[in-house]
Design a protein around this motif. Structure first.
Motif, short mmCIF file in Angstrom:
data_model
loop_
_atom_site.label_atom_id
_atom_site.label_comp_id
_atom_site.label_asym_id
_atom_site.label_seq_id
_atom_site.Cartn_x
_atom_site.Cartn_y
_atom_site.Cartn_z
N UNK A 27 50.58 -1.73 5.44
CA UNK A 27 51.68 -1.86 6.40
C UNK A 27 52.94 -2.34 5.67
N UNK A 28 52.79 -3.32 4.78
CA UNK A 28 53.94 -3.79 4.01
C UNK A 28 54.52 -2.69 3.15
N UNK A 29 53.64 -1.92 2.52
CA UNK A 29 54.11 -0.80 1.70
C UNK A 29 54.84 0.23 2.54
N UNK A 30 54.31 0.53 3.73
CA UNK A 30 54.92 1.54 4.60
C UNK A 30 56.34 1.16 4.98
N UNK A 31 56.56 -0.14 5.23
CA UNK A 31 57.90 -0.60 5.62
C UNK A 31 58.86 -0.54 4.43
N UNK A 32 58.45 -1.13 3.31
CA UNK A 32 59.36 -1.21 2.17
C UNK A 32 59.53 0.13 1.46
N UNK A 233 56.49 -2.21 -2.64
CA UNK A 233 55.59 -1.18 -2.11
C UNK A 233 54.58 -0.67 -3.12
N UNK A 234 54.95 -0.53 -4.40
CA UNK A 234 54.01 0.00 -5.38
C UNK A 234 52.90 -1.01 -5.68
N UNK A 235 53.24 -2.31 -5.69
CA UNK A 235 52.20 -3.33 -5.85
C UNK A 235 51.27 -3.31 -4.65
N UNK A 236 51.85 -3.24 -3.46
CA UNK A 236 51.02 -3.18 -2.25
C UNK A 236 50.15 -1.92 -2.25
N UNK A 239 47.14 -2.59 -4.47
CA UNK A 239 46.21 -3.51 -3.84
C UNK A 239 45.45 -2.84 -2.70
N UNK A 240 46.12 -1.94 -1.97
CA UNK A 240 45.46 -1.23 -0.88
C UNK A 240 44.52 -0.16 -1.42
N UNK A 241 44.99 0.62 -2.40
CA UNK A 241 44.19 1.72 -2.94
C UNK A 241 42.90 1.23 -3.59
N UNK A 242 42.96 0.05 -4.21
CA UNK A 242 41.79 -0.47 -4.91
C UNK A 242 40.65 -0.81 -3.96
N UNK A 259 57.62 5.97 10.14
CA UNK A 259 58.30 4.76 9.65
C UNK A 259 59.67 5.11 9.06
N UNK A 260 59.71 6.18 8.28
CA UNK A 260 60.98 6.60 7.67
C UNK A 260 61.99 7.00 8.73
N UNK A 261 61.53 7.69 9.76
CA UNK A 261 62.45 8.10 10.83
C UNK A 261 63.04 6.89 11.55
N UNK A 262 62.18 5.91 11.87
CA UNK A 262 62.65 4.71 12.56
C UNK A 262 63.64 3.94 11.69
#
Length: 296
Positions: A27-32, A233-236, A239-242, A259-262
């Motif tokens: 979620x953090x990655x999606x926002x940033x 986002x890349x760090x997140x 961490x998520x992918x792992x 998310x990008x549209x909003x």
């Protein structure tokens, strides 16, 4: 009697990173992932798009170098791992350059939606199911609506958006391999790749930054874009992918076009037409429906 050794800041951060739920990182990655580029669009008035891409990657590379010192991890790795890191670095460099040229000409939500067409197409080829066939149909329909609106007025923007899309698919594949590589931790591998990306992006966009290097507002904003777009986002992502399966991660990725549209609406006042809303909705549905073949 010696005092107990206090944990380092890096150790504390790594410990928290391992215990937090992977969905929170996504979620953090999606926002940033798109909040940073939205601020980058505002910076285009001072710095050309490829220059902003250079500031983003170079500042992120410097932060990763100080934080992780990735050259220590790369010492002694085999040629296959080194090639993987270098490939991810080159992809990051060219992908970001294409992305910024695209969002300079097209709405952020449109570029984000186009990003996912190759991802879904690759999934459909890898796992030939009725579900993936439906996903591909939805994605193609959505992207057609989006590009049909923009193609006549901004063919260059559309071309760079599709180039970015192909590189985004490559990023997901390579970043997953880095996150699961036994030779290095995901974040250290990402840090090394970002240094390689800094070298790769310099001949593309470094020249366009020279006139603004004495402008503290432009440089400071560029560093901020780097932190928001390439560090957080890349760090997140790593961490998520792992800790998430490829299928689960791919399902959650369906949040990104919406998310990008909003963010485009809130930050950039890019109000989409009803056709563009429908196009983004079709792509979101496609990403949610599709399934990738799990690695054995």
């Amino acid at each position: 009697m010696s005092e107990p050794r206090r944990p380092s800041i890096r150790g504390v951060v790594d410990g928290v990173a391992r215990t937090a739920p992977p969905q929170a990182y996504f979620v953090g990655s999606a926002i940033f992932h798109y909040l940073g580029p939205a601020f980058a669009v505002l910076l285009f008035a001072r710095v050309p798009p490829v220059g902003v891409a250079w500031l983003r990657i170079a500042s992120a590379g410097a932060i990763f170098a100080v934080w992780r010192r990735p050259w220590r991890v790369l010492h002694g790795v085999n040629a296959e791992t080194l090639t993987l890191v270098l490939a991810l670095g080159v992809v990051l460099a060219v992908m970001n350059a294409c992305f910024y040229v695209a969002i300079d000409r097209l709405p952020l939500g449109t570029v984000a939606a186009i990003e996912f067409l190759p991802v879904i197409a690759l999934a459909a080829v890898g796992a030939r199911t009725a579900r993936n066939a439906l996903a591909l149909l939805l994605a193609v329909s959505g992207v057609y609506l989006l590009t049909d609106v923009r193609l006549a007025g901004e063919p260059v923007g559309v071309a760079f958006a599709f180039a970015n899309a192909g590189l985004f698919a490559a990023y997901i594949v390579l970043a997953h391999r880095v996150s699961r590589s036994p030779a290095l931790s995901g974040i250290d591998g990402l840090a090394a790749a970002m240094l390689a990306a800094t070298v790769a992006i310099t001949p593309i966009g470094g020249w366009s930054v020279v006139p603004v290097l004495l402008d503290p507002v432009a440089v400071g904003a560029g560093i901020g874009v780097g932190v928001a777009s390439s560090v957080i986002p890349y760090v997140f992502d790593q961490l998520a992918m792992a800790r998430l399966s490829r299928a689960t991660y791919s399902l959650m990725v369906s949040l990104l076009p919406a998310t990008a549209t909003v963010i485009g609406i809130v930050v950039l006042a890019q109000i989409p037409s009803w056709i563009e809303v429908l196009g983004v909705a079709l792509v979101v549905g496609a990403v949610a429906v599709h399934r990738e073949r799990e690695a054995s």
